[in-house]
Write an enzyme that holds these catalytic residues in place. Sequence first.
Site, PDB file in Angstrom:
ATOM      1  CE  LYS A   1      32.042  19.877   6.281  1.00 18.50           C
ATOM      2  NZ  LYS A   1      31.186  20.914   6.836  1.00 18.50           N
TER       3      LYS A   1
ATOM      4  CD  GLU B   1      33.009  23.549   8.077  1.00 22.11           C
ATOM      5  OE1 GLU B   1      32.403  22.680   8.723  1.00 22.11           O
ATOM      6  OE2 GLU B   1      32.424  24.446   7.456  1.00 22.11           O
TER       7      GLU B   1
ATOM      8  CG  ASP C   1      -2.805  -0.708   6.118  1.00 19.72           C
ATOM      9  OD1 ASP C   1      -3.154  -1.139   5.006  1.00 19.72           O
ATOM     10  OD2 ASP C   1      -2.331  -1.425   7.015  1.00 19.72           O
TER      11      ASP C   1
ATOM     12  CG  ASP D   1      -6.393  -4.679   7.126  1.00 17.96           C
ATOM     13  OD1 ASP D   1      -6.319  -5.609   6.291  1.00 17.96           O
ATOM     14  OD2 ASP D   1      -6.231  -4.852   8.354  1.00 17.96           O
TER      15      ASP D   1
ATOM     16  N   GLY E   1       1.254  -7.410   1.452  1.00 15.28           N
ATOM     17  CA  GLY E   1       0.338  -8.082   2.366  1.00 15.28           C
ATOM     18  C   GLY E   1      -1.042  -8.204   1.748  1.00 15.28           C
TER      19      GLY E   1
ATOM     20  N   GLY F   1      -3.426  -5.393   1.814  1.00 18.19           N
ATOM     21  CA  GLY F   1      -4.024  -4.136   1.423  1.00 18.19           C
ATOM     22  C   GLY F   1      -3.108  -3.218   0.634  1.00 18.19           C
TER      23      GLY F   1
ATOM     24  CG  HIS G   1       0.437   1.320   3.213  1.00 12.03           C
ATOM     25  ND1 HIS G   1       1.631   1.276   3.899  1.00 12.03           N
ATOM     26  CD2 HIS G   1      -0.390   0.451   3.869  1.00 12.03           C
ATOM     27  CE1 HIS G   1       1.552   0.426   4.900  1.00 12.03           C
ATOM     28  NE2 HIS G   1       0.328  -0.082   4.902  1.00 12.03           N
TER      29      HIS G   1
ATOM     30  CG  ASP H   1      -4.384   0.906  10.525  1.00 10.42           C
ATOM     31  OD1 ASP H   1      -4.426   1.795  11.388  1.00 10.42           O
ATOM     32  OD2 ASP H   1      -3.619  -0.077  10.592  1.00 10.42           O
TER      33      ASP H   1
ATOM     34  NE  ARG I   1       2.171 -10.011   4.945  1.00  9.45           N
ATOM     35  CZ  ARG I   1       0.955 -10.116   5.465  1.00  9.45           C
ATOM     36  NH1 ARG I   1       0.176 -11.126   5.082  1.00  9.45           N
ATOM     37  NH2 ARG I   1       0.519  -9.255   6.358  1.00  9.45           N
TER      38      ARG I   1
END
Length: 627
Positions: free
Chosen positions: A51, A187, A465, A467, A502, A504, A506, A555, A574
């Site tokens: 380490k 260490e 987004d 939409d 959903g 739309g 991204h 958006d 959903r």
Amino acid sequence: MARAALKKTPAKPVMRSAPARKLAPPPFQPVQLATLVDTVPTGSNWLHEMKYDGYRLLVAVGDGGARAYTRSGLDWSDRFGGIVDEASSLEVRAALIDGEAVVMDENGRSSFQALQGALKGAPATIDFIAFDLLSLDGEDLTNLPLVERKQKLRYILPEGSARLRYSDHIVGNGEQLLHSFCDAGLEGVISKRADGRYIGSRSGGWLKTKCIKRQEFVVVGWTPSDKSRSFRSLILGIHDGGELRYAGKVGTGFNTDELFKLIGLMRPLAQDKPTVKAPRAEVRGAHWIKPRLVAEIAYTEMTNEGTLRHPSYLGLREDKKPEAVVLETEAPIGTIAEPAVSSVKVSNRERVIFPESSITKGQLADYYAAVAPVMLPWVGSRPISLVRCPQGRAKKCFFQKHDAGSFGETVKHVGILEKDGHEEPYLYIDTADGLLTCVQMGTIEFHGWGARIEDVEKADRLVFDLDPDEGLDFEAVRKAAFHFREILQQIGLETFPMVTGGKGIHVIAPLVPKAEWPEVKDFAHRLAQAVAQSDPDNFTAALPKAQRKGRIFVDYLRNQRGATAVMPYGVRARPEAPVAAPITWKEMETIDKPSHFHIGDAKELVKRAASKALIGWGRADQVLPDL
């Protein structure tokens, strides 16, 4: 020497031939992190390395040279110019190398304090200890076993290089190695699954065992000295349960230069009110400061009151942000699950969560367990908001971003300052156990900030987004997505699309975390307005829904401090349990709808992600351009 405890690596059998034409340097991607444990794991499935005590770096090599990135994605190439220059001459077309920047003494010991001194005036003394290879010549290696990645790494490193060094390891006998390292004043040991793939999160596949206790603390004030113009001790804080609490004082480990450097940094941060609650007798005469500085502290133990015993100052950590400084405790080795496998017991597995398709809580949990290895690099170590539906998606659901501890230890907290100056504990996870604990508590959706906890003030992505208004079909969304891609390409930003599960799409541009939120929000707002003005028949940036009729709303509001977006591979609350998933632009040409994937596609999603055919894997080497 201490390094003699590690077996010498056999000589390279052959040298690589001269590479063909260089490729673009690979983009930064989230690094794999180690979990602190109380003992070294046993067995031949683990390999053990020293380490090191330095700065974690990812070195990207390709056409045009090399770049050096910190663990949070900041470009520190200028600070590590010697490492970058030597890496540029590697005989590769492109490579992404994981390692540690260190300063070593003649006994093979690395020193964080020596590294800090070298960064100020002697950068030629800084070495790079390379311990993993994530990609080589355009080929992603993260799905290969660690031992194979290390073998390829050893072959590309130059023989006899004083600056680029290979991290040796042994298989088995880790406890004996730890004792020898501790006796030599080192260490500790990093233990890694020999057959493990590289997962850009804290997966359980890497473990660390320390000889001495040390970690970062937030400097929250100082006590004056009656003998000099500087200070007697620093007052320390630590985020514990999402709140910044008092952790004690440190008054040793400073030389004269460091004393005056610190007082110069602290005076401009002065504030009247106490930064933490502390016993009055311990902080009498204290000068309080805004919690902006992070210090590395060594100590023997922590008392029952939560303060440090025998602390010693080691140096400031410029690569760590105060929000990311949380209490680190040793986990019993027996509680560490296999990499990206959860040990969380999910109750009420037969409860129906999605009534339209009779999908149960158990099926939801099984989905998240399956995709944890590919989801954690996106959602891990990022402030998140949960959509919890304890009785199912058709019943009452609610957002949750804070917690007082009801989720247990696997779901963590990061303290983030609100506008009024007080601190709130935001949720984050970095393990499969954390992910499944949220599911056990009724979570369906995971939404995340556009920044990681290492620096919540700097965005690591842009999210637009798209939409659509009611009545618009998916073909309109598809055309809009490609239009947006072209616009962002024209200003120098590469993107990838994500179906959201959903309505739309991204369009996401990964960023090196450099720009702060006001600049990011202003950029996104102006770009959305420009697109709407150039094509008002198809786009709008207007917030009132009445003004969106027949058009696609761009958006841009997800690009501001505290805003969230659904995380890749997250399930949506959903009908039919659709899933958000990143796709390629080629797939965007033919995909049928934003809810194309659902929880029954876990195996396919993991297989797709393993190909790493997406720019979204990691943050691209790009910054916010000028408009």
